[in-house]
Design an enzyme around this catalytic site. Structure first.
Site, PDB file in Angstrom:
ATOM      1  CG  HIS A  34      -1.698  11.098  -3.552  1.00 50.04           C
ATOM      2  ND1 HIS A  34      -2.784  11.890  -3.262  1.00 50.04           N
ATOM      3  CD2 HIS A  34      -1.405  10.443  -2.400  1.00 50.04           C
ATOM      4  CE1 HIS A  34      -3.130  11.714  -1.996  1.00 50.04           C
ATOM      5  NE2 HIS A  34      -2.311  10.839  -1.445  1.00 50.04           N
ATOM      6  CD  GLU A  35       1.443   7.946  -1.416  1.00 54.41           C
ATOM      7  OE1 GLU A  35       1.903   8.444  -0.356  1.00 54.41           O
ATOM      8  OE2 GLU A  35       0.292   7.487  -1.480  1.00 54.41           O
TER       9      GLU A  35
ATOM     10  CG  HIS B  99     -11.952   4.721   7.780  1.00 54.54           C
ATOM     11  ND1 HIS B  99     -12.137   3.915   6.684  1.00 54.54           N
ATOM     12  CD2 HIS B  99     -10.819   5.406   7.548  1.00 54.54           C
ATOM     13  CE1 HIS B  99     -11.168   4.123   5.805  1.00 54.54           C
ATOM     14  NE2 HIS B  99     -10.347   5.020   6.306  1.00 54.54           N
TER      15      HIS B  99
ATOM     16  CD  GLU C 106      -4.190  11.541   2.157  1.00 54.66           C
ATOM     17  OE1 GLU C 106      -4.180  11.205   0.961  1.00 54.66           O
ATOM     18  OE2 GLU C 106      -3.363  11.131   2.987  1.00 54.66           O
TER      19      GLU C 106
ATOM     20  CG  HIS D 285       1.376  12.568   1.523  1.00 55.48           C
ATOM     21  ND1 HIS D 285       0.394  13.290   2.155  1.00 55.48           N
ATOM     22  CD2 HIS D 285       0.738  11.519   0.936  1.00 55.48           C
ATOM     23  CE1 HIS D 285      -0.785  12.705   1.946  1.00 55.48           C
ATOM     24  NE2 HIS D 285      -0.601  11.631   1.207  1.00 55.48           N
TER      25      HIS D 285
ATOM     26  CG  HIS E 139      -1.954   1.066   1.172  1.00 56.46           C
ATOM     27  ND1 HIS E 139      -3.154   0.911   0.531  1.00 56.46           N
ATOM     28  CD2 HIS E 139      -1.941   2.323   1.658  1.00 56.46           C
ATOM     29  CE1 HIS E 139      -3.846   2.034   0.630  1.00 56.46           C
ATOM     30  NE2 HIS E 139      -3.134   2.904   1.317  1.00 56.46           N
ATOM     31  CB  ALA E 140       1.157   4.049  -2.420  1.00 57.04           C
TER      32      ALA E 140
ATOM     33  CE1 TYR F 285      -8.631   9.526   4.438  1.00 56.34           C
ATOM     34  CE2 TYR F 285     -10.217   9.168   6.197  1.00 56.34           C
ATOM     35  CZ  TYR F 285      -8.965   8.962   5.665  1.00 56.34           C
ATOM     36  OH  TYR F 285      -8.058   8.207   6.344  1.00 56.34           O
TER      37      TYR F 285
HETATM   38 ZN   LIG Z   1      -2.121  10.225   0.613  1.00 59.92          ZN
END
Ligand SMILES: [Zn+2]
Length: 604
Positions: free
Chosen positions: A373-374, A503, A401, A377, A343-344, A513
């Site tokens: 995307h990563e 969750h 995010e 961060h 999982h990234a 989110y």
């Molecule tokens: Zn993320």
């Protein structure tokens, strides 16, 4: 040895800084300052060690690394609990500086589920929380009467098109996973609420809502305001998708009016609908004219070259290149000879410059997007690395995010031309993009009401507005009210459908989110506007624009040191979250959906 030492040191320092209220006020103020300084020192030391242990565990899973990661995890929980309680002792103290007050609040909000001080409570809460998580992890549904595990059933919900099988999977999953958690969850709510009182909040929901630089009530209203901005788009999408499902399945399975059957939307929770895109895409608009995966393959991209391209987006904005250690220490591809978590994720081990990503990159379009995307961060982490420890964070929990997603939105045909992946002559006209926009909306727009109602339900549960005997009824009612969906079969009052979503047993707050979905479009529009983009917003490009990069970096560098409206203003010029950018982005789709829906009775 190190772990024991850290714990002992921690205990010693905490007893030193518990304030005595008999002291003169100025002494209390000084001791608050010292308490924060010491807390940041300890947290920083712990986070580096824990980060290393966790990194090794995720990239080399064995009994031993599991045990070490768990040990550091427990140590971290203990640390945050003690610091939260220590911080609460300064409640009501006057004369504290902005930073000391802000950091004390962050410490108090640092635990998602606070345990009360009374003996045994922390242990009980921990046992219940762990049991709920592992129940979820071990959860199984059935398909054709045979057991099927969590990740397989999730995938099957996206690919199976037989309504009876979908119903079987949906119902068995919710019955097997959710229902048995009900009593544990009831107890967990009671204990955690007591814990929230101990650190000065009325209940857990109010504590969660207090992390947004406004009152808990204001924040709840803010969520509703944002939802109402984007709801017209959701309503049109719902109307269109329902009609297509009706055409495909017939009235017995999906009536032409009223809510949509929850199991038909390609996802166990009906939270993103992209998996059924092919069922609803009209012929002729789906063709975007190029295939990103094919382009990557044709141009000889490998995983490293894909990451270099992602880095190239950020450096084109004037942000610095990633450090050499990033390339040495990241996990880019799946190792051949050991178990890892694929999982990234993006990491910042030393809170300064030891940035890494952990992925199992495949040469395809999806992973190309995930990389962009990563790295968002990583660039955020690096931009705020001059801040004190308690400010090493996003402006609020929706920001982190949203940054990566906003950059990922920028992978437009124009960008692909700029980096030499797509031939300029192959750029399709913007009218070709309806398929692409519909596909995007099936995930991003469809998600909004779900993102909203998850915490609406929990806020009501924590506040007591929803009592245990109403857990199921109120969940189903919120799903109907906001998403316009119904379960495929009558749900008994003994069911506990919320437990069948990770969750809830995992106790991860969810408003973030929803906020991230809104903010990413707001960031994207701000960047396109600043770059002077004149075309349709969804084609917007700001690649290579250093002025945009400058403003972006101002926001990122603030971390969580200022109220989030300050950060938002630094980049976008506005101080309010705003759903209108998302509406502007999807404007061509909205128009098209309205045409398609003419003569249909929308709503439910
Ligand atoms: Zn993320």
């Amino acid at each position: 040895m190190k772990i024991l030492f850290l714990r002992a040191a921690l205990l010693a320092m905490l007893t030193l800084f518990v304030p005595a209220f008999t002291q003169a006020a100025s002494k209390v103020v000084t001791s608050a300052k010292e308490f924060i300084a010491q807390a940041e020192k300890e947290l920083a030391a712990h986070s580096v060690l824990a980060g290393r242990a966790e990194w090794i565990n995720r990239t080399y899973i064995t009994e031993d690394t599991d045990a070490l990661a768990a040990e550091f995890g427990a140590c971290g929980t203990e640390l945050s609990v003690r610091l939260a309680k220590g911080a609460a002792k300064f409640d009501g103290v006057k004369g504290l500086s902005f930073d000391v007050r802000r950091k004390l609040d962050f410490l108090k909000q640092g635990i998602v589920l606070p345990a009360p001080q009374k003996p045994g409570a922390a242990e009980e809460l921990n046992v219940i929380a762990t049991r709920l998580q592992s129940q979820y992890g071990k959860g199984k549904g059935t398909l054709d009467g045979k057991p099927i595990n969590g990740s397989d059933i999730e995938e099957a919900m996206g690919t199976v098109r037989d309504p009876d099988k979908l119903k079987e999977m949906w119902t068995s999953w919710h019955d097997n996973v959710g229902a048995p958690m009900r009593d544990d969850y009831t107890r967990l709510v009671a204990i955690a609420n007591e814990g929230a009182k101990d650190v000065g909040y009325a209940e857990v929901g109010a504590m969660w809502r207090s992390g947004y630089d406004m009152s808990a009530d204001e924040f709840a209203r803010e969520m509703d305001r944002l939802w109402l901005q984007v709801k017209p788009l959701y309503d049109q999408l719902h109307c269109y998708v329902r009609a297509k499902l009706h055409e495909h399945y017939g009235a017995k399975v999906q009536p032409a009016t009223g809510p949509i059957r929850a199991d038909l939307l390609g996802n166990m929770w009906a939270q993103e609908w992209g998996n059924i895109y092919e069922l609803v895409a009209p012929k002729g608009i789906g063709d975007v004219g190029y295939d990103l995966t094919a382009l990557l393959v044709a141009k000889g991209y490998d995983p490293i070259k894909m990451v270099k391209a992602g880095e190239g987006f950020y450096t084109s904005l004037g942000l610095p290149a990633l450090p050499a250690t990033f390339w040495e220490r990241s996990q880019f591809t799946k190792p051949r000879d050991r178990e890892v978590v694929c999982h990234a994720s993006a990491w910042d081990i030393d809170n300064k410059d030891d940035l890494r990503i952990k992925m199992c990159i495949k040469v395809n379009g999806d992973d190309f997007v995930v990389i962009h995307h990563e790295l968002g961060h990583n660039y955020y982490q690096r931009a705020y690395n001059q801040q004190p420890f308690l400010y090493l964070n996003g402006a609020h929990d929706g920001f982190h995010e949203a940054i990566g997603d906003f950059i990922a939105l920028s992978i437009t045909p124009e960008y692909l031309v700029q980096i030499g992946l797509l031939d300029a002559s192959k750029v399709p006209g913007a009218d070709k993009d309806l398929g692409l926009l519909l596909r995007q909306a099936m995930d991003k727009v469809a998600f909004l009401p779900f993102g909203l109602l998850m915490d609406k339900w929990r806020w009501n549960v924590f506040s007591g507005a929803t009592k245990p005997d109403g857990y199921q009824k109120d969940w189903t009612a919120l799903r109907l009210r906001y998403q316009g969906i119904v379960p495929p079969a009558e749900r008994p009052s003994t069911a506990f459908d919320p437990g069948a979503k990770y969750h809830i047993p995992g106790n991860t707050p969810y408003a973030r989110y929803f906020l991230a979905r809104i903010l990413q479009f707001q960031f994207f529009k701000a960047a396109a506007d600043q770059a002077g983009w004149k075309g349709p917003l969804h084609r917007g490009s700001f690649y290579g624009n250093k002025a945009v990069g400058d403003r972006l970096n101002k926001m990122l560098a603030m971390g969580s040191s200022k109220p989030w409206p300050d950060a938002l203003e630094a980049f976008t010029g506005g101080r309010k979250m705003d759903g209108s950018a998302m509406i502007a982005y999807f404007q061509p789709l909205m128009k098209w959906l309205e045409e398609q829906n003419q003569g249909r009775q929308c709503g439910w």
